[in-house]
Design a protein around this motif. Structure first.
Motif, mmCIF file in Angstrom:
data_model
loop_
_atom_site.group_PDB
_atom_site.id
_atom_site.type_symbol
_atom_site.label_atom_id
_atom_site.label_comp_id
_atom_site.label_asym_id
_atom_site.label_seq_id
_atom_site.Cartn_x
_atom_site.Cartn_y
_atom_site.Cartn_z
ATOM 1 N N PHE A 110 64.633 28.078 21.187
ATOM 2 C CA PHE A 110 63.858 26.915 20.756
ATOM 3 C C PHE A 110 63.023 27.137 19.498
ATOM 4 C CE2 PHE A 110 64.529 25.792 25.223
ATOM 5 C CZ PHE A 110 64.993 24.500 25.056
ATOM 6 N N GLY A 111 62.912 28.359 19.002
ATOM 7 C CA GLY A 111 61.994 28.533 17.893
ATOM 8 C C GLY A 111 62.488 29.317 16.713
ATOM 9 N N THR A 114 67.600 28.345 16.439
ATOM 10 C CA THR A 114 68.302 27.293 17.180
ATOM 11 C C THR A 114 67.341 26.489 18.054
ATOM 12 O OG1 THR A 114 70.252 28.713 17.270
ATOM 13 C CG2 THR A 114 70.190 26.863 18.784
ATOM 14 N N PHE A 115 67.630 25.200 18.177
ATOM 15 C CA PHE A 115 66.886 24.315 19.083
ATOM 16 C C PHE A 115 67.920 23.634 19.961
ATOM 17 C CE2 PHE A 115 64.924 20.303 20.275
ATOM 18 C CZ PHE A 115 63.640 20.677 20.602
ATOM 19 N N LEU A 136 59.574 20.173 19.319
ATOM 20 C CA LEU A 136 59.858 20.402 17.898
ATOM 21 C C LEU A 136 58.588 20.747 17.128
ATOM 22 C CD1 LEU A 136 62.443 17.549 17.176
ATOM 23 C CD2 LEU A 136 62.885 20.001 17.038
ATOM 24 N N VAL A 139 57.137 24.373 18.156
ATOM 25 C CA VAL A 139 57.814 25.555 17.592
ATOM 26 C C VAL A 139 57.846 25.519 16.067
ATOM 27 C CG1 VAL A 139 59.249 25.806 19.642
ATOM 28 C CG2 VAL A 139 60.130 24.516 17.698
ATOM 29 N N ALA A 141 59.468 23.341 14.060
ATOM 30 C CA ALA A 141 60.899 23.224 13.754
ATOM 31 C C ALA A 141 61.174 22.912 12.290
ATOM 32 C CB ALA A 141 61.526 22.150 14.640
ATOM 33 N N ILE A 145 63.870 25.822 11.910
ATOM 34 C CA ILE A 145 65.063 25.566 12.713
ATOM 35 C C ILE A 145 66.265 25.222 11.827
ATOM 36 C CG2 ILE A 145 66.095 24.041 14.440
ATOM 37 C CD1 ILE A 145 64.129 25.993 15.602
ATOM 38 N N VAL A 148 70.132 22.167 15.486
ATOM 39 C CA VAL A 148 69.570 21.329 16.545
ATOM 40 C C VAL A 148 70.722 20.778 17.380
ATOM 41 C CG1 VAL A 148 68.358 19.193 17.081
ATOM 42 C CG2 VAL A 148 67.489 20.700 15.286
ATOM 43 N N LEU A 164 61.428 16.484 12.364
ATOM 44 C CA LEU A 164 62.408 17.123 11.473
ATOM 45 C C LEU A 164 62.457 16.462 10.097
ATOM 46 C CD1 LEU A 164 65.428 17.584 13.935
ATOM 47 C CD2 LEU A 164 63.938 19.387 13.057
ATOM 48 N N SER A 167 63.197 18.185 6.437
ATOM 49 C CA SER A 167 63.483 19.613 6.590
ATOM 50 C C SER A 167 64.476 20.108 5.542
ATOM 51 C CB SER A 167 64.056 19.885 7.988
ATOM 52 O OG SER A 167 64.526 21.214 8.087
ATOM 53 N N LEU A 170 67.252 22.805 8.040
ATOM 54 C CA LEU A 170 68.258 22.339 9.000
ATOM 55 C C LEU A 170 69.653 22.365 8.386
ATOM 56 C CD1 LEU A 170 68.624 21.141 11.856
ATOM 57 C CD2 LEU A 170 68.466 18.874 10.811
#
Length: 443
Positions: A110-111, A114-115, A136, A139, A141, A145, A148, A164, A167, A170
């Protein structure tokens, strides 16, 4: 009480002594009672936040899944609805940070990069947008991250993805709600809103330094082909066509398997994500499993336009090759339907049309038309080999038209249970050869 003491015949000094002792005893009881009240009052004001870090880490370790730990971290800051009411601007408490970072696996899922809720199918289906968004934010994100996966999170509308927005980290977002080798046909249909999600994706694609290179859309979106979705796909294709990417496909060079490694830009006339036809909304050049790219030349040579008809996903030849049966024209990946190419006749067939067997001895795949295969008839044994390998060694599974076919180990078992009389002379001779071979090995 004083009248009773006076009648008892005790002197005044003795009576006064009794009064003093009673008074002291009453004062002690009052003091003890007051002390208990003070302790109770202080305990009533203690919360989970007053627990030491190590205790919180141990509490989290007792939870059954990483999803539960992530949700505990959210709850230790505020209730799930509070995250959305604050416009996702709440900052995680120290207790929340401890929960997320204390468990290595939770942090990895999760952190760190990867989520994903893939491992908790039942719980994931109960999550709300506030739950997703809270995790989200918790962590961080938007700052780290890369992947997701909202697998099985069918109860969300998409507002929880707001953290997100913008971002640049991602790389892949999975919005189809299904895992690998799972049918995209969901009942009831997911509630994910195009109006809620597309603006967030727009903010990511519009951001300079965007890393996004793979999106998997829900099937209902692909079927409806919403105008807002179509405009986004056009923008996404334009962005991807401007990138210079490296092909990761496996190719044969001088009889050796190696990675292509060629740089390519754009799809040579083919869209990065289809905007028409039955494969609308499905990408052409990115593997759904490893997220690596295949150049147009390698796609034409290996698997042109092949999408599994069952899971409706496209994978590279390394992860899960998708093939089309030459007989029934079914297109499938290995994970959904067994389908393979014969090393001898080069025909591609599925298990329903003509099964392609793997011989563990000569290590070749050949269909039943090109080679006869022998399978061990002993219950629970899955050993098999081609007829050519069966003749070469008594240890292989051998075919007998009078007795059943057995591998060396189970022929001895059957021979011991049933006796010599139940087998033909050839099988009895083979038993003696196997026994002699074992005696030689032991000596």
């Amino acid at each position: 009480a004083s009248t009773a003491l006076g009648r008892s015949g005790l002197g005044r000094r003795q009576v006064n002594s009794i009064y003093d002792e009673a008074a002291n005893s009453e004062n002690c009881e009052m003091a003890v009672t007051e002390n208990k009240r003070a302790k109770t009052s202080s305990l009533q004001h203690l919360t989970i936040y007053d627990l030491p870090d190590a205790a919180l880490a141990h509490i989290a370790a007792y939870l059954m899944s990483n999803t539960c730990r992530a949700l505990l971290a959210v709850a230790l800051t505020a209730s799930s609805p509070s995250w959305r009411k604050s416009n996702w601007k709440l900052q995680p408490s120290e207790a929340s940070k401890i929960i997320v970072h204390s468990n290595t696996r939770t942090w990895k899922i999760f952190g760190e990069v990867t989520f994903s809720f893939r491992e908790d199918k039942i719980l994931a289906a109960k999550l709300s947008d506030e739950d997703i968004g809270g995790v989200l934010v918790c962590v961080g994100a938007v700052h780290k991250i890369k992947l997701v996966e909202l697998t099985h999170c069918v109860g969300i509308t998409g507002h929880g993805l707001e953290p997100l927005r913008g971002s640049i980290h991602l790389e892949k977002i999975e919005l189809s709600f299904v895992g690998r080798r799972e049918s995209p046909n969901l009942t009831p249909e997911p509630m994910l809103s195009v109006a809620a999600v597309i603006p967030i994706l727009d903010s990511i694609v519009d951001n300079e330094g965007c890393s996004l290179n793979h999106i998997q859309f829900p099937k209902i979106w692909r079927l409806e082909q919403y105008p807002m979705l179509d405009r986004f796909i056009a923008k996404y294709n334009h962005m991807m066509n401007g990138r210079s990417l490296v092909c990761s496909a496996e190719v044969m060079v001088n009889h050796q398997l190696t990675t292509c490694g060629n740089r390519f830009q754009g799809g040579h006339g083919r869209p990065w994500v289809n905007r028409s036809g039955e494969h609308y909304g499905i990408n052409n050049f990115t593997c759904n499993t490893c997220n690596k790219h295949t150049c147009p030349d390698c796609i034409e040579d290996n698997a042109p336009d092949e999408v599994c008809e069952q899971c409706e996903q496209k994978c590279c030849t390394k992860c899960d090759e998708t093939l089309t049966c030459d007989n029934c024209q079914e297109t499938s990946c290995h994970g959904c339907t067994y389908i393979a190419e014969c090393f001898t006749c080069r025909k591609v067939t599925c298990g329903d049309c003509c099964y392609v067997y793997w011989c563990e001895c000569c290590e070749e795949l050949r269909c039943c038309d090109c080679m006869t295969y022998v399978c061990c008839d002993h219950p629970g044994c899955d050993l098999s080999n081609c007829l050519g390998c069966a003749v070469s060694s008594s240890d292989m599974v051998q075919c007998c038209f009078e007795c059943k076919s057995y591998c060396a180990e189970h022929l001895l078992v059957e021979h011991l249970e049933r006796g010599q009389g139940d087998f033909c002379s050839d099988c009895n001779e083979r038993v003696e050869q196997i026994k002699a071979s074992k005696e030689t090995e032991e000596s």
